[in-house]
Design a protein around this motif. Structure first.
Motif, mmCIF file in Angstrom:
data_model
loop_
_atom_site.group_PDB
_atom_site.id
_atom_site.type_symbol
_atom_site.label_atom_id
_atom_site.label_comp_id
_atom_site.label_asym_id
_atom_site.label_seq_id
_atom_site.Cartn_x
_atom_site.Cartn_y
_atom_site.Cartn_z
ATOM 1 N N ARG A 1 35.041 39.401 57.031
ATOM 2 C CA ARG A 1 36.242 38.481 57.674
ATOM 3 C C ARG A 1 36.865 37.973 56.418
ATOM 4 N NH1 ARG A 1 33.571 36.712 61.750
ATOM 5 N NH2 ARG A 1 33.755 34.539 61.140
ATOM 6 N N LEU A 2 35.931 37.325 55.510
ATOM 7 C CA LEU A 2 36.325 36.622 54.190
ATOM 8 C C LEU A 2 37.214 37.376 53.449
ATOM 9 C CD1 LEU A 2 33.860 34.004 54.065
ATOM 10 C CD2 LEU A 2 36.223 33.300 54.554
ATOM 11 N N LEU A 3 36.296 38.617 53.034
ATOM 12 C CA LEU A 3 36.671 39.800 52.147
ATOM 13 C C LEU A 3 38.112 40.096 52.515
ATOM 14 C CD1 LEU A 3 36.203 41.446 49.848
ATOM 15 C CD2 LEU A 3 35.112 42.974 51.121
ATOM 16 N N LEU A 4 38.208 40.578 53.939
ATOM 17 C CA LEU A 4 39.604 41.055 54.381
ATOM 18 C C LEU A 4 40.613 40.133 54.349
ATOM 19 C CD1 LEU A 4 40.980 43.157 56.032
ATOM 20 C CD2 LEU A 4 40.173 42.133 58.227
ATOM 21 N N THR A 5 40.316 38.892 54.802
ATOM 22 C CA THR A 5 41.517 37.734 54.684
ATOM 23 C C THR A 5 41.833 37.610 53.249
ATOM 24 O OG1 THR A 5 40.690 36.702 56.502
ATOM 25 C CG2 THR A 5 42.161 35.301 55.118
ATOM 26 N N GLY A 6 41.153 37.465 52.238
ATOM 27 C CA GLY A 6 41.292 37.395 50.847
ATOM 28 C C GLY A 6 42.105 38.687 50.304
ATOM 29 N N GLU A 7 41.523 39.765 50.650
ATOM 30 C CA GLU A 7 42.312 41.017 50.073
ATOM 31 C C GLU A 7 43.633 40.913 50.884
ATOM 32 O OE1 GLU A 7 41.704 43.658 47.981
ATOM 33 O OE2 GLU A 7 40.823 41.954 47.224
ATOM 34 N N THR A 8 43.694 40.909 52.013
ATOM 35 C CA THR A 8 45.117 40.982 52.571
ATOM 36 C C THR A 8 46.113 40.141 52.116
ATOM 37 O OG1 THR A 8 43.968 41.853 54.762
ATOM 38 C CG2 THR A 8 46.338 41.102 55.159
ATOM 39 N N THR A 9 45.676 38.828 51.768
ATOM 40 C CA THR A 9 46.347 37.824 51.130
ATOM 41 C C THR A 9 47.355 38.128 49.897
ATOM 42 O OG1 THR A 9 45.493 36.313 52.486
ATOM 43 C CG2 THR A 9 46.817 35.268 50.584
ATOM 44 N N SER A 10 46.057 38.647 49.183
ATOM 45 C CA SER A 10 46.438 39.128 48.024
ATOM 46 C C SER A 10 47.383 40.312 47.802
ATOM 47 C CB SER A 10 45.088 39.543 47.042
ATOM 48 O OG SER A 10 45.334 40.030 45.680
ATOM 49 N N LYS A 11 47.219 41.175 48.670
ATOM 50 C CA LYS A 11 48.149 42.265 48.677
ATOM 51 C C LYS A 11 49.459 42.117 49.253
ATOM 52 C CE LYS A 11 44.937 45.427 47.872
ATOM 53 N NZ LYS A 11 44.777 46.273 46.478
ATOM 54 N N PHE A 12 49.427 41.039 50.105
ATOM 55 C CA PHE A 12 50.583 40.531 50.404
ATOM 56 C C PHE A 12 51.482 40.108 49.312
ATOM 57 C CE2 PHE A 12 53.288 36.691 51.789
ATOM 58 C CZ PHE A 12 54.222 37.428 52.458
ATOM 59 N N LEU B 1 36.666 36.953 40.740
ATOM 60 C CA LEU B 1 37.406 35.675 40.685
ATOM 61 C C LEU B 1 37.883 35.496 39.418
ATOM 62 C CD1 LEU B 1 34.361 33.758 42.252
ATOM 63 C CD2 LEU B 1 36.537 33.928 43.127
ATOM 64 N N CYS B 2 37.330 35.991 38.226
ATOM 65 C CA CYS B 2 38.061 35.780 37.133
ATOM 66 C C CYS B 2 39.504 36.647 36.823
ATOM 67 C CB CYS B 2 37.108 36.207 35.831
ATOM 68 S SG CYS B 2 35.953 35.096 35.713
ATOM 69 N N CYS B 3 39.351 37.785 37.375
ATOM 70 C CA CYS B 3 40.615 38.623 37.246
ATOM 71 C C CYS B 3 41.648 37.858 38.426
ATOM 72 C CB CYS B 3 40.298 40.010 37.945
ATOM 73 S SG CYS B 3 39.221 40.953 36.879
ATOM 74 N N ASN B 4 41.490 37.326 39.370
ATOM 75 C CA ASN B 4 42.185 36.777 40.504
ATOM 76 C C ASN B 4 42.928 35.501 39.640
ATOM 77 O OD1 ASN B 4 42.365 38.392 42.605
ATOM 78 N ND2 ASN B 4 40.638 37.243 43.603
ATOM 79 N N LEU B 5 42.216 34.717 38.989
ATOM 80 C CA LEU B 5 42.829 33.601 38.393
ATOM 81 C C LEU B 5 43.668 33.846 36.979
ATOM 82 C CD1 LEU B 5 39.384 31.357 38.579
ATOM 83 C CD2 LEU B 5 41.594 31.319 39.920
ATOM 84 N N LEU B 6 42.990 35.093 36.423
ATOM 85 C CA LEU B 6 44.119 35.256 35.474
ATOM 86 C C LEU B 6 45.341 35.857 35.927
ATOM 87 C CD1 LEU B 6 44.639 36.132 32.488
ATOM 88 C CD2 LEU B 6 43.353 38.240 32.644
ATOM 89 N N SER B 7 45.295 36.580 36.977
ATOM 90 C CA SER B 7 46.610 37.303 37.414
ATOM 91 C C SER B 7 47.541 36.179 38.237
ATOM 92 C CB SER B 7 46.206 38.381 38.619
ATOM 93 O OG SER B 7 45.768 39.200 38.181
ATOM 94 N N ALA B 8 46.994 35.018 38.632
ATOM 95 C CA ALA B 8 47.659 34.179 39.153
ATOM 96 C C ALA B 8 48.334 33.150 37.884
ATOM 97 C CB ALA B 8 46.753 32.928 39.770
ATOM 98 N N SER C 1 40.825 34.045 45.801
ATOM 99 C CA SER C 1 39.632 33.460 45.201
ATOM 100 C C SER C 1 38.820 32.504 45.923
ATOM 101 C CB SER C 1 40.116 32.684 43.925
ATOM 102 O OG SER C 1 40.732 33.446 43.086
ATOM 103 N N VAL C 2 39.638 31.578 46.929
ATOM 104 C CA VAL C 2 38.866 30.774 47.680
ATOM 105 C C VAL C 2 38.070 31.680 48.844
ATOM 106 C CG1 VAL C 2 39.140 29.014 49.493
ATOM 107 C CG2 VAL C 2 40.536 28.933 47.564
ATOM 108 N N CYS C 3 38.596 32.568 49.153
ATOM 109 C CA CYS C 3 37.714 33.489 50.171
ATOM 110 C C CYS C 3 36.580 34.063 49.659
ATOM 111 C CB CYS C 3 38.768 34.429 50.953
ATOM 112 S SG CYS C 3 40.208 33.982 52.121
ATOM 113 N N LEU C 4 36.713 34.402 48.609
ATOM 114 C CA LEU C 4 35.374 35.015 47.739
ATOM 115 C C LEU C 4 34.279 33.940 47.423
ATOM 116 C CD1 LEU C 4 37.090 37.493 44.822
ATOM 117 C CD2 LEU C 4 35.611 38.267 46.785
ATOM 118 N N LEU C 5 34.690 32.770 47.107
ATOM 119 C CA LEU C 5 33.733 31.713 46.751
ATOM 120 C C LEU C 5 33.025 31.486 48.363
ATOM 121 C CD1 LEU C 5 35.937 29.271 44.509
ATOM 122 C CD2 LEU C 5 33.878 30.886 43.950
#
Length: 444
Positions: A37-48, A104-111, A208-212
């Motif tokens: 669920r956390l992976l799905l939430t984080g991925e869907t938010t990022s894809k949004f 996580l590192c890739c997410n923060l760099l992209s942000a 990133s929060v969801c992954l953590l």
């Protein structure tokens, strides 16, 4: 070499995530699995956020910076160019490293990267070269993220749950594609295209929060002492020797070539030929996402009932002809042609994607999965920059409507690969144990 794990249990390969044994309530499936669920939430938010950016970034180029159609094609190609340079070593590195920290590192760099576009706009020195640089660097981060992410899911859930997991992730992705373009168009009309990119930065932080928060421990074996070149060769050799992986990789690369040209043409086509407002552009592109949601929802059911290979071929042959409605799009009631064509076309593409990704994840030996994933993605994505530039060039030379006709006819022609392949005579794609033989030298 590591053997595939039984289909009814979690993987215990190197880098596997060891989760406590848990019963899975059937009515909810993987939605009852907290980590998923956390992976799905984080991925869907990022894809949004990415979906919003897919509208805003070309609008920044077209409306704010008055870029040419060819430059829009180059911008579309930029995120995919890093695959050609670092894609193969990324697969070997991901097989050495824990997957979640990489993501996580890739997410923060992209942000951080996407936040620089509105900052430069506010300060008055935004240029097309700045936007291109952001797209290129974010694409480099995506190389590592996509490779790690594709190898992370099989370690998080059982093999028997991979089709379900990929289908749910694709549904989330496509739902984001439905909402994202509409929100992107609205942001462009109210705040402006450049400021709207802050939403994408925020989406990477949420992911990133969801992954953590995923409660799982990655177990690592002793790091490989082999040369990087040897590890890359293992992935290349597997893909080259295995005819099934080779076939779906060739099909994916060809399809991506055409779809990249379509992406490069569609915004210019809608803005300059159909004369749609930014809000309408977002809404029209979002309609294709509805088809993607449908494709993700039915892919697993169709594959189980009719067979994965049979479904892959039948869905693609049925859905792609609807793309011929898109070049007929005009203003007023004729906008419905774009809606119908893009919805059915993308439903078929997403259903096929669910089947192919699930097949690769279950078929490949776990110890090679990162390298095989990277190799197939490099080959698949290597055609995207070429397709985007070709789309931009054809758009410049022939005009948006003729370019759209060219792209849709080319999409229909990709079906020839499936019609000429052994898949048309198969019910299901091969079982995982076949991959062990193909991974050994001397086996084809």
């Amino acid at each position: 070499m590591n053997s595939p794990e039984p289909d009814d249990g979690p993987q215990t390969a190197p880098s596997a995530v060891r989760s406590a044994s848990r019963p899975r309530p059937r009515p909810w499936g993987l939605l009852a699995h907290r980590n998923f669920r956390l992976l799905l939430t984080g991925e869907t938010t990022s894809k949004f956020g990415t979906s919003v950016t897919s509208v805003l970034l070309p609008l920044v180029a077209v409306s704010t910076l008055d870029a040419s159609p060819l430059m829009v094609g180059v911008l579309t190609a930029a995120p995919w160019l890093p695959w050609l340079v670092i894609g193969l070593p990324a697969g070997a590195w991901v097989d050495r490293w824990p997957r979640r920290p990489v993501m996580l590192c890739c997410n923060l760099l992209s942000a951080a990267l996407f936040a620089t576009v509105p900052a430069a706009w506010w300060l008055g020195f935004l240029s097309i070269w700045h936007v291109l640089a952001v797209a290129l660097l974010a694409g480099a981060a995506s190389v590592f993220y996509s490779t790690a992410y594709s190898a992370y899911l099989p370690a998080l859930v059982a093999k028997s749950e991979l089709m379900e997991g990929n289908a749910k992730l694709q549904v989330g992705d496509q739902a984001a594609r439905v909402a994202g373009p509409g929100v992107g168009g609205l942001l462009a009309q109210t705040l402006g295209s450049a400021p709207g990119l802050l939403l994408d930065s925020l989406s990477f932080l949420v992911s990133s929060v969801c992954l953590l928060r995923i409660k799982a421990t990655e177990r690592r074996d002793t790091p490989s002492r082999r040369h990087l070149r040897q590890e890359i060769s293992d992935g290349l050799r597997f893909v080259a020797h295995d005819r099934h992986i080779r076939l779906v990789t060739l099909f994916g690369a060809t399809l991506n070539l055409v779809l990249a040209a379509y992406q490069a043409v569609q915004v210019v086509f809608l803005v300059r030929t159909v004369e749609a407002a930014p809000g309408q552009v977002g809404a029209l592109i979002a309609c294709g996402g509805l088809g993607g949601v449908l494709g993700g929802l039915v892919a697993g059911r169709l594959a189980r009932r009719f067979g994965s290979a049979r479904t892959l071929v039948a869905v693609q042959l049925t859905a792609t002809p609807f793309g011929l409605l898109i070049p007929l799009t005009g203003s007023g009631p004729l906008l419905s042609l774009f809606v119908m064509g893009s919805t059915v076309m993308l439903a078929g593409i997403v259903a096929c994607n669910v089947i192919i990704v699930s097949f690769r994840q279950t078929y490949c030996p776990p110890g090679l999965l990162g390298r095989v994933t990277a190799t197939t993605l490099v080959l698949n994505y290597s055609t995207i920059p070429l397709g985007a530039v070709i789309g931009g060039a054809v758009n410049t030379a022939l005009g948006p409507r003729t370019a759209m006709w060219t792209v849709m006819v080319a999409l229909l022609a990709t079906n020839g690969l499936l019609l000429c392949s052994p898949l048309r005579r198969m019910r299901d794609l091969p079982e995982p144990h076949t991959a062990l033989e193909s991974a050994l030298p001397g086996h084809g």
